[in-house]
Design an enzyme around this catalytic site. Structure first.
Site, PDB file in Angstrom:
ATOM      1  N   GLU A  75       0.386   9.532  -4.611  1.00  0.00           N
ATOM      2  CA  GLU A  75       0.798  10.081  -3.321  1.00  0.00           C
ATOM      3  C   GLU A  75       2.267  10.474  -3.332  1.00  0.00           C
ATOM      4  OE1 GLU A  75       0.978   9.069   1.441  1.00  0.00           O
ATOM      5  OE2 GLU A  75       0.217   7.548   0.062  1.00  0.00           O
ATOM      6  N   ASP A  95      -2.854   5.455  -4.498  1.00  0.00           N
ATOM      7  CA  ASP A  95      -2.131   5.335  -3.231  1.00  0.00           C
ATOM      8  C   ASP A  95      -1.419   3.991  -3.259  1.00  0.00           C
ATOM      9  OD1 ASP A  95      -1.127   5.394  -0.687  1.00  0.00           O
ATOM     10  OD2 ASP A  95      -2.990   5.999   0.273  1.00  0.00           O
ATOM     11  N   ILE A  97       0.761   2.489  -1.181  1.00  0.00           N
ATOM     12  CA  ILE A  97       0.668   1.773   0.091  1.00  0.00           C
ATOM     13  C   ILE A  97      -0.126   2.645   1.054  1.00  0.00           C
ATOM     14  CG2 ILE A  97       1.889   0.746   2.045  1.00  0.00           C
ATOM     15  CD1 ILE A  97       4.264   0.204   0.271  1.00  0.00           C
ATOM     16  N   ASP A  98      -1.399   2.356   1.193  1.00  0.00           N
ATOM     17  CA  ASP A  98      -2.189   3.069   2.191  1.00  0.00           C
ATOM     18  C   ASP A  98      -2.033   2.335   3.515  1.00  0.00           C
ATOM     19  OD1 ASP A  98      -4.155   5.040   3.091  1.00  0.00           O
ATOM     20  OD2 ASP A  98      -5.374   3.250   3.448  1.00  0.00           O
ATOM     21  N   THR A 100       1.014   3.255   5.500  1.00  0.00           N
ATOM     22  CA  THR A 100       2.471   3.104   5.505  1.00  0.00           C
ATOM     23  C   THR A 100       3.006   2.827   6.909  1.00  0.00           C
ATOM     24  OG1 THR A 100       2.764   4.482   3.544  1.00  0.00           O
ATOM     25  CG2 THR A 100       4.671   4.223   4.974  1.00  0.00           C
ATOM     26  N   ASP A 225      -6.617   8.683  -0.781  1.00  0.00           N
ATOM     27  CA  ASP A 225      -7.177   7.848   0.282  1.00  0.00           C
ATOM     28  C   ASP A 225      -8.662   7.575   0.073  1.00  0.00           C
ATOM     29  OD1 ASP A 225      -4.801   7.755   1.928  1.00  0.00           O
ATOM     30  OD2 ASP A 225      -5.217   9.831   2.490  1.00  0.00           O
TER      31      ASP A 225
END
Length: 287
Positions: A75, A95, A97-98, A100, A225
């Protein structure tokens, strides 16, 4: 590469993914306790923190050291201008930190997500829930698991008995919000048991895989995601398709996931589409 040989190779890759996802998750757990340095990307609601970038660097550097010939889609590297192109080569889709925005507010729905594809086909997915330490894993043809226990989607076909999950997306202009709210109104008037927004696409999709909710849809999510979660849902017996009803296109930025074909098809028929630029478009992969 022979099937048995490749199977062993991808299993070894998955073992490394589990280890690095857990390690990255611990970094996120520690980072959430401290003041965050927050900036924006494509829109004022599209947030990024130093932790996002640090965790992605940790994951990619670890994987690249072990698998130097593999490709990486992340990402934050995509946000920095790297092309978001899926090739036939073994590819990691990450990802760091999905959720954020959740992370910034210490809202406890935050995950590390690592998907892996070969010849554009998803092979395995690993998702680590950073706040409670829950680990979701799945490998194609080998089932889906939560903390080592096999999971299964809900087999509910009746939308009037369904809990449906979604996310808002980055676009907040009046026309988009009207479509978004209209889609929710259609589903609520079906009627359904309810609609929920938790702020993490990957964890919402994991809830579909465990049977805690019956369906999920979104316009505006990215390949990172959905990649890991798609494997987990499919291996839990669920359906992951495009909002048009066709096969999932990882780069299309839209998805419907459900426990049954009937539920997925019902959702597809209700939705008015929201347009987002593809992840693999050139230029502007972060639109």
């Amino acid at each position: 590469m022979a099937t048995s040989e490749s199977d062993k190779c991808w299993r070894e890759c998955m073992d490394v993914a589990v280890e690095v996802a857990c390690r990255a998750g611990k970094v996120v757990q520690e980072a959430v306790k401290h003041e965050k340095s927050v900036s924006t990307k494509s829109t004022p609601t599209d947030l990024v923190t130093e932790a996002d970038q640090q965790v992605e660097e940790l994951i990619i550097s670890t994987l690249r050291d072990k698998f130097p010939s593999h490709r990486f889609i992340g990402e934050e590297s995509s946000a920095a201008g790297e092309k978001c192109i899926l090739t036939d080569n073994p590819s990691w889709i990450i990802d760091p930190i999905d959720g954020t925005c959740n992370f910034v507010h210490s809202f406890p729905m935050v995950a590390v997500s690592i998907g892996f594809a070969v010849k554009k086909e998803l092979e395995f997915g690993v998702i680590y829930h950073c706040f409670d330490g829950t680990l979701y894993t799945a490998r194609k043809g080998h089932g889906a698991f939560c903390n080592g226990v096999r999971i299964q989607v809900s087999k509910e076909k009746d939308v009037s008995k369904a809990l449906i999950l979604t996310e808002i997306g980055a676009k907040r202009d009046p026309a988009t919000l009207n479509i978004f709210s209209g889609n929710i109104m259609k589903l609520l008037s079906a009627p359904t048991h309810g609609v929920r927004i938790i702020g993490s696409s990957t964890l919402a999709l994991c809830l579909i895989a465990t049977g805690a909710a019956e369906a999920y849809y979104q316009y505006g999510l990215h390949c990172w995601d959905i990649a890991a979660a798609a494997v987990i849902i499919r291996e839990a017996g669920g359906i992951v398709i495009d909002t048009s009803g066709g096969p999932l296109d990882l780069m299309s930025r839209r998805v419907v996931a459900a426990g049954t074909h009937e539920m997925a098809n019902y959702i597809v028929q209700q939705l008015q589409p929201i347009s987002y630029e593809r992840d693999d478009s050139d230029p502007g992969v972060q639109k």
